[in-house]
Scaffold this motif. Structure first.
Motif, short mmCIF file in Angstrom:
data_model
loop_
_atom_site.label_atom_id
_atom_site.label_comp_id
_atom_site.label_asym_id
_atom_site.label_seq_id
_atom_site.Cartn_x
_atom_site.Cartn_y
_atom_site.Cartn_z
N PRO A 98 6.77 6.84 -4.80
CA PRO A 98 8.00 6.52 -5.69
C PRO A 98 9.27 6.38 -5.21
CG PRO A 98 6.54 8.02 -6.58
CD PRO A 98 5.97 7.97 -5.44
N TRP A 99 9.65 7.19 -4.49
CA TRP A 99 11.12 7.45 -3.97
C TRP A 99 11.28 6.02 -2.96
CZ3 TRP A 99 11.98 7.01 1.22
CH2 TRP A 99 10.91 7.56 2.16
N ALA A 100 10.25 5.51 -2.29
CA ALA A 100 10.43 4.28 -1.51
C ALA A 100 10.53 3.27 -2.39
CB ALA A 100 9.61 4.25 -0.57
N ARG B 227 0.75 -1.09 0.07
CA ARG B 227 0.05 -0.05 0.00
C ARG B 227 0.73 1.16 -0.05
NH1 ARG B 227 -2.68 -0.30 5.14
NH2 ARG B 227 -3.43 -2.13 4.31
N PHE B 228 1.87 1.27 0.84
CA PHE B 228 2.82 2.34 0.97
C PHE B 228 3.73 2.54 -0.37
CE2 PHE B 228 7.03 4.22 2.18
CZ PHE B 228 6.51 5.64 2.63
N LEU B 229 4.22 1.47 -0.85
CA LEU B 229 5.23 1.59 -1.81
C LEU B 229 4.69 1.97 -3.18
CD1 LEU B 229 7.55 -1.39 -0.84
CD2 LEU B 229 8.10 0.96 -0.75
N ARG B 230 3.42 1.46 -3.38
CA ARG B 230 2.69 1.94 -4.61
C ARG B 230 2.28 3.52 -4.57
NH1 ARG B 230 -1.13 -3.43 -4.28
NH2 ARG B 230 0.39 -4.89 -5.61
N ARG B 231 2.07 4.03 -3.57
CA ARG B 231 1.68 5.44 -3.32
C ARG B 231 3.23 6.32 -3.32
NH1 ARG B 231 -0.77 6.65 1.18
NH2 ARG B 231 -0.54 4.77 2.09
#
Length: 75
Positions: free
Chosen positions: A56-58, A50-54
């Motif tokens: 881009p830098w991560a 959920r976090f990584l899809r939103r």
């Protein structure tokens, strides 16, 4: 398709990357390498996706960690 011929990430989903990295390194090491809450506080594949899809830098940092993991395992 020819552009993707030499791309080691082609055909690999973000979920596959997270699962393989978690199996090999564990959440603690992943959180140490990439200091993001989805790896350090109550980590799970679902929250990470959920976090990584939103973010881009991560996602880019996770992809880099995965590429390093692939490179080490090929040697």
């Amino acid at each position: 398709m020819e552009q993707q011929k030499n791309n080691p990430l082609h055909g690999i989903t973000l979920e596959q990357m997270i699962i393989e990295l978690h199996k090999h390194y564990g959440w603690e090491y992943m959180g140490y390498q990439i200091n993001i809450r989805c790896f350090t506080h109550n980590p799970s594949v679902k929250s990470s996706l959920r976090f990584l899809r939103r973010t881009p830098w991560a996602r880019s940092k996770v992809e880099t960690l995965y590429l390093n993991f692939l490179q080490k395992n090929r040697s």
